[in-house]
Write an enzyme that holds these catalytic residues in place. Structure first.
Site, PDB file in Angstrom:
ATOM      1  N   ARG A   1      12.131 -11.895  80.401  1.00 34.48           N
ATOM      2  CA  ARG A   1      10.965 -11.215  79.839  1.00 34.48           C
ATOM      3  C   ARG A   1       9.767 -12.143  79.696  1.00 34.48           C
ATOM      4  O   ARG A   1       8.659 -11.699  79.460  1.00 34.48           O
ATOM      5  CB  ARG A   1      11.330 -10.613  78.479  1.00 34.48           C
TER       6      ARG A   1
ATOM      7  N   LYS B   1       2.353  -8.684  94.910  1.00 31.06           N
ATOM      8  CA  LYS B   1       3.546  -9.544  94.861  1.00 31.06           C
ATOM      9  C   LYS B   1       3.164 -11.006  95.101  1.00 31.06           C
ATOM     10  O   LYS B   1       3.669 -11.911  94.436  1.00 31.06           O
ATOM     11  CB  LYS B   1       4.574  -9.099  95.911  1.00 31.06           C
TER      12      LYS B   1
ATOM     13  N   CYS C   1       8.249 -10.422  73.726  1.00 30.01           N
ATOM     14  CA  CYS C   1       9.197 -11.456  73.348  1.00 30.01           C
ATOM     15  C   CYS C   1      10.590 -10.829  73.433  1.00 30.01           C
ATOM     16  O   CYS C   1      10.752  -9.691  73.839  1.00 30.01           O
ATOM     17  CB  CYS C   1       8.914 -11.927  71.928  1.00 30.01           C
TER      18      CYS C   1
ATOM     19  N   THR D   1       2.586  -1.989  89.929  1.00 27.05           N
ATOM     20  CA  THR D   1       3.439  -1.543  91.029  1.00 27.05           C
ATOM     21  C   THR D   1       3.694  -0.049  90.973  1.00 27.05           C
ATOM     22  O   THR D   1       3.741   0.627  92.007  1.00 27.05           O
ATOM     23  CB  THR D   1       4.760  -2.329  91.005  1.00 27.05           C
ATOM     24  N   SER D   2       3.876   0.506  89.787  1.00 28.48           N
ATOM     25  CA  SER D   2       4.105   1.953  89.659  1.00 28.48           C
ATOM     26  C   SER D   2       2.888   2.737  90.148  1.00 28.48           C
ATOM     27  O   SER D   2       3.027   3.803  90.763  1.00 28.48           O
ATOM     28  CB  SER D   2       4.422   2.312  88.208  1.00 28.48           C
TER      29      SER D   2
ATOM     30  N   SER E   1       6.741   4.474  85.258  1.00 25.54           N
ATOM     31  CA  SER E   1       6.929   3.183  84.593  1.00 25.54           C
ATOM     32  C   SER E   1       8.370   2.746  84.776  1.00 25.54           C
ATOM     33  O   SER E   1       9.287   3.512  84.497  1.00 25.54           O
ATOM     34  CB  SER E   1       6.601   3.293  83.097  1.00 25.54           C
ATOM     35  N   GLN E   2       8.570   1.528  85.270  1.00 25.18           N
ATOM     36  CA  GLN E   2       9.929   1.014  85.432  1.00 25.18           C
ATOM     37  C   GLN E   2      10.620   0.942  84.080  1.00 25.18           C
ATOM     38  O   GLN E   2      11.736   1.429  83.915  1.00 25.18           O
ATOM     39  CB  GLN E   2       9.875  -0.372  86.093  1.00 25.18           C
ATOM     40  N   SER E   3       9.945   0.344  83.090  1.00 23.34           N
ATOM     41  CA  SER E   3      10.566   0.139  81.777  1.00 23.34           C
ATOM     42  C   SER E   3      10.530   1.388  80.913  1.00 23.34           C
ATOM     43  O   SER E   3      11.357   1.562  80.023  1.00 23.34           O
ATOM     44  CB  SER E   3       9.856  -0.996  81.035  1.00 23.34           C
TER      45      SER E   3
ATOM     46  N   ASN F   1       8.643  -8.657  67.532  1.00 20.79           N
ATOM     47  CA  ASN F   1       7.962  -8.421  68.809  1.00 20.79           C
ATOM     48  C   ASN F   1       6.734  -7.572  68.523  1.00 20.79           C
ATOM     49  O   ASN F   1       6.822  -6.598  67.776  1.00 20.79           O
ATOM     50  CB  ASN F   1       8.858  -7.646  69.785  1.00 20.79           C
ATOM     51  N   GLY F   2       5.612  -7.898  69.149  1.00 15.08           N
ATOM     52  CA  GLY F   2       4.410  -7.111  68.950  1.00 15.08           C
ATOM     53  C   GLY F   2       3.299  -7.945  68.356  1.00 15.08           C
ATOM     54  O   GLY F   2       3.305  -9.174  68.425  1.00 15.08           O
TER      55      GLY F   2
ATOM     56  N   HIS G   1     -17.427  -2.861 105.988  1.00 17.25           N
ATOM     57  CA  HIS G   1     -18.274  -2.725 104.805  1.00 17.25           C
ATOM     58  C   HIS G   1     -18.180  -3.935 103.889  1.00 17.25           C
ATOM     59  O   HIS G   1     -18.438  -3.823 102.695  1.00 17.25           O
ATOM     60  CB  HIS G   1     -17.905  -1.447 104.050  1.00 17.25           C
TER      61      HIS G   1
ATOM     62  N   GLU H   1       1.385 -12.377  92.037  1.00 16.96           N
ATOM     63  CA  GLU H   1       2.262 -12.496  90.873  1.00 16.96           C
ATOM     64  C   GLU H   1       3.089 -13.771  90.880  1.00 16.96           C
ATOM     65  O   GLU H   1       3.191 -14.459  89.866  1.00 16.96           O
ATOM     66  CB  GLU H   1       3.228 -11.301  90.819  1.00 16.96           C
TER      67      GLU H   1
ATOM     68  N   THR I   1       5.636   1.002  78.876  1.00 14.44           N
ATOM     69  CA  THR I   1       4.284   0.493  79.094  1.00 14.44           C
ATOM     70  C   THR I   1       3.307   1.184  78.148  1.00 14.44           C
ATOM     71  O   THR I   1       3.146   2.400  78.174  1.00 14.44           O
ATOM     72  CB  THR I   1       3.857   0.717  80.553  1.00 14.44           C
TER      73      THR I   1
ATOM     74  N   LYS J   1       7.897  -9.015  81.912  1.00 18.01           N
ATOM     75  CA  LYS J   1       8.366  -7.810  82.579  1.00 18.01           C
ATOM     76  C   LYS J   1       7.624  -6.567  82.119  1.00 18.01           C
ATOM     77  O   LYS J   1       7.307  -5.699  82.920  1.00 18.01           O
ATOM     78  CB  LYS J   1       9.876  -7.651  82.339  1.00 18.01           C
TER      79      LYS J   1
ATOM     80  N   TRP K   1       6.757 -15.145  72.935  1.00 21.61           N
ATOM     81  CA  TRP K   1       5.625 -15.244  73.861  1.00 21.61           C
ATOM     82  C   TRP K   1       4.385 -15.454  73.001  1.00 21.61           C
ATOM     83  O   TRP K   1       4.018 -14.607  72.206  1.00 21.61           O
ATOM     84  CB  TRP K   1       5.493 -13.959  74.680  1.00 21.61           C
TER      85      TRP K   1
ATOM     86  N   GLU L   1       0.448  -3.405  97.326  1.00 22.16           N
ATOM     87  CA  GLU L   1       1.678  -3.880  96.704  1.00 22.16           C
ATOM     88  C   GLU L   1       2.044  -5.272  97.213  1.00 22.16           C
ATOM     89  O   GLU L   1       2.463  -6.141  96.437  1.00 22.16           O
ATOM     90  CB  GLU L   1       2.808  -2.882  96.971  1.00 22.16           C
TER      91      GLU L   1
END
Length: 721
Positions: free
Chosen positions: A60, A598, A29, A416-417, A461-463, A150-151, A617, A601, A466, A716, A123, A594
């Site tokens: 987000r 995308k 959130c 993605t990472s 990790s982008q952020s 948040n959480g 196979h 997503e 994670t 995100k 969220w 990747e």
């Protein structure tokens, strides 16, 4: 030995519980709060600031929003602070903004010398998205305490049951409401004199799970308290005057006050009272402006919400409790642990407001795709000397000797990472001559993977927040491995907890679907590989080839981006399809994974990245004249094998679209539809081949009428367990 095994099993179970709670919690959130102290602001200005903060957090992902401000229309702010007004709505922030304009009971032009306003985008995890379940949540019908969160609180059912037995009435389905009610319960059963910060400390001792909280109360007018455990939270500071310090010392004391039927009925005795008291706040323990008292504080779950107001921020650590009283900021902790840093530094955000604006683009994702020539250049800037063929990664300098002695590299990431790790595994193995494992963080923990002291573990990790990557980091640290962070966020948990690391410098990434962070992570790992082999004579020609390729890369990316219109035309042919297969091998298997991610997503089409070597196979059974197939075929060591796979697809009446080298006339002649990209060094070609798939996914989503930046069910920061 049996006791140790039982302890290990208990720890494993706790990790899984923590992962499950953070899986939902990390679909973050948005938290934003604003406190003006002796900086006069009208209620309208305060609400505009809160709404603007929420708008910066919209990317987000959320389904409802709300604000909590001082009520009343008195000219004295202290009288107004004795009542709290809540406005909450399901839907977008714009719905909340419209609802604020329609409020008849509050005068928007009343001025406040001191005021705390809190705001939140939710969220849904507990309870459907509606105004009742939206934040802020209140302690009672008089709104004595309100909280944004948040959480997820995992023991909320036990808390709710206990509080209901004490006569507290609940009105929502959320876990957060139990926090607000618990604060009220603690306040009702307090000793005579208790600070807001101490009250919150007692509350968080009863909470299990992950949280970031900001609280407001009619009993503590003009005061704010915030805390975090497992969720990011920062405080921005703005003042026209010099601040008292640039390092805020952490204050410790004991406040072991458990909630149970016995202790809950009794008041704290004198001994408890003294043990729960806070150290005195003064110029040596607090942050405040020196010459004048005027100061503004911004509380947020993301730096993008505060950057337009200030670039001076404090990042809170887990279990920190920050309190603003009389305009002075202090930070408290209940227990001192080995290795705790004694202070929290004020850091300067290297972020510009225009970086988080769309500019002339229709969405953040489109903007971020087209920013990649600049973002990859920023990743390399100051690190590669193209004239002398040298690489310097300052964040690794103190540990490079230890890294060179390691026996194995482990890359741990999600989504993605993870694909960035897969994309660079081959060049890492080639240049370091070490075994390289690429692991999904969730699976890595599920298997209880053996990790040794001579391993080097990378966490991508982008952020940098994670949760399951963080758990894997802590798992590896416990086993003595050297840990390296590859993140895009200064001050994030991963960047703070790893031994060393590389900041990818891609700039803020707002769109949920990661694009420029992928290419910058890719380049960061290639630079690391180049660093590892700089003193190996046998590798010098290969190193120079790759460094020359990196130098040319920004211009080659610009060339790929000129294909946008061609890819848009392709999207018009594919957007009504239900599925697409993407095939490749070698360096381009990660490109297929990747690209497929995308498309999943943001277009909600089924898509699958397939290793071309596995075609016989099973996947070949899916191929017919109706199945859309995209193949990545480049002139590298797998070229002949990819040509064989292409012929197999064509023989089954498949009509593949081929992403190929622009000079590959053999492939161009053999198929009807090609996307021609410029040629680069084999290990860097994956950057050029993935961009057409990023553009394709974007155009498919637009044609299908979906929100590109905020896809359904995703946010995100995502934890996968």
């Amino acid at each position: 030995r049996r006791r140790e095994e039982r302890r290990r099993l208990r720890r494993r179970r706790r990790r899984r519980v923590c992962a499950e709670e953070r899986e939902r919690a990390a679909r973050m959130c948005g938290i934003f709060a604003y406190l003006n102290y002796h900086v006069p602001r009208s209620r309208r200005e305060i609400l505009e600031t809160l709404i603007k903060g929420l708008q910066r957090l919209e990317y987000r992902g959320y389904d409802s929003a709300g604000v909590g401000i001082d009520g009343g229309n008195d000219k004295n702010w202290e009288n107004n602070a004795r009542q709290i007004h809540l406005i909450k709505k399901s839907g977008k922030v714009k719905v909340l903004e419209d609802a604020i304009e329609k409020q008849d009971s509050i005068d928007l032009d009343i001025e406040f010398d001191v005021h705390l306003g809190i705001a939140h985008t939710r969220w849904a995890t507990h309870g459907v998205p509606n105004s009742l379940n939206s934040h802020p949540h209140r302690s009672d019908k008089k709104n004595e305490f309100i909280v944004i969160h948040n959480g997820i609180i995992t023991n909320y059912k036990d808390l709710r049951k206990f509080l209901e037995s004490k006569g507290y009435e609940f009105e929502s389905e959320t876990d957060t409401e139990s926090i607000a009610k618990l604060v009220k319960y603690m306040y009702d059963n307090r000793e005579d004199d208790i600070s807001f910060a101490t009250l919150v400390e007692r509350v968080i001792q009863q909470l299990e799970g992950a949280f970031a909280l900001v609280l407001k109360s009619v009993h503590y007018p003009g005061e704010a308290v915030c805390t975090r455990r497992g969720g990011p939270l920062l405080i921005g500071v703005r003042s026209e005057h010099r601040l008292s310090t640039d390092h805020i010392p952490v204050l410790y004391h004991s406040a072991n006050c458990k909630v149970d039927d016995k202790s809950a009925e009794s008041k704290s005795n004198a001994k408890d009272k003294s043990s729960c008291s806070l150290p005195r706040a003064d110029s040596t323990t607090c942050l405040f402006p020196m010459e004048e008292k005027a100061v503004e504080y911004y509380f947020a779950s993301d730096a993008s919400a505060v950057i337009e107001h200030t670039n001076q921020v404090i990042f809170l650590e887990d279990d920190d409790v920050a309190a603003v009283v009389d305009g002075k900021l202090s930070i408290h902790r209940i227990k001192r642990r080995a290795g705790d840093h004694p202070a929290r530094a004020i850091q300067t955000l290297q972020l510009e407001l225009q970086q988080i604006m769309k500019g002339n683009f229709s969405s953040f994702m489109q903007k971020e795709i087209f920013e990649q020539p600049e973002s990859v250049l920023n990743t390399m800037r100051g690190r590669i000397n193209f004239d002398e063929y040298t690489v310097i990664l300052g964040g690794l300098q103190d540990h490079i000797k230890e890294i060179l002695r390691c026996r194995r590299l482990i890359l741990i990431a999600c989504g993605t990472s993870f694909h960035a790790g897969v994309a660079t595994r081959q060049v890492l193995e080639e240049l370091t001559e070490l075994p390289v494992m690429v692991e999904l963080a969730s699976d890595f923990l599920d298997r209880n993977t053996p990790v040794f002291r001579d391993d080097v573990c990378f966490f991508l990790s982008q952020s940098g927040e994670t949760a399951d990557t963080l758990m894997a980091l802590r798992y590896c640290k416990e086993r003595g491995a050297l840990t390296v962070g590859i993140t895009n966020t200064v001050g994030s948990s991963i960047s703070r907890e790893t031994d060393c690391g590389v900041h990818i410098n891609a700039g803020p990434e707002i769109g949920v679907a990661s694009t420029k962070a992928y290419t910058s992570q890719f380049i960061s790992l290639v630079m690391f590989a180049l660093l590892m082999c700089e003193d190996r004579i046998s590798m010098q020609e290969r190193r120079k080839e790759i460094i020359r390729g990196l130098k040319a890369l920004p211009d080659l990316i610009k060339e790929v981006l000129t294909l946008d219109e061609e890819i848009q035309n392709l999207a018009t042919e594919l957007y009504q399809q239900k599925s697409v297969l993407i095939m490749g091998r070698g360096y381009h298997y990660a490109t297929c994974l990747e690209g497929a991610l995308k498309i999943k997503e943001i277009t909600y089409m089924h898509s699958e990245g397939i290793l071309a070597g596995e075609l016989k196979h099973g996947p070949l059974a899916l191929v017919d004249k109706l199945m859309p197939v995209i193949m990545v075929i480049m002139r590298d060591h797998t070229y002949t094998k990819c040509q064989n796979a292409l012929q197999q697809v064509v023989a089954r009446q498949g009509r593949p679209v081929v992403i190929c080298d622009r000079d590959d006339y053999e492939t161009i002649k053999s198929v009807n539809r090609v996307i021609r990209v410029p040629h680069s060094v084999d290990c860097l070609q994956g950057i050029l081949s993935v961009i057409p798939l990023q553009l394709l996914s974007f155009h498919l989503a637009v044609l299908r009428g979906f929100d590109v930046d905020c896809p359904r069910n995703l946010a995100k920061s995502v934890t996968v367990e």
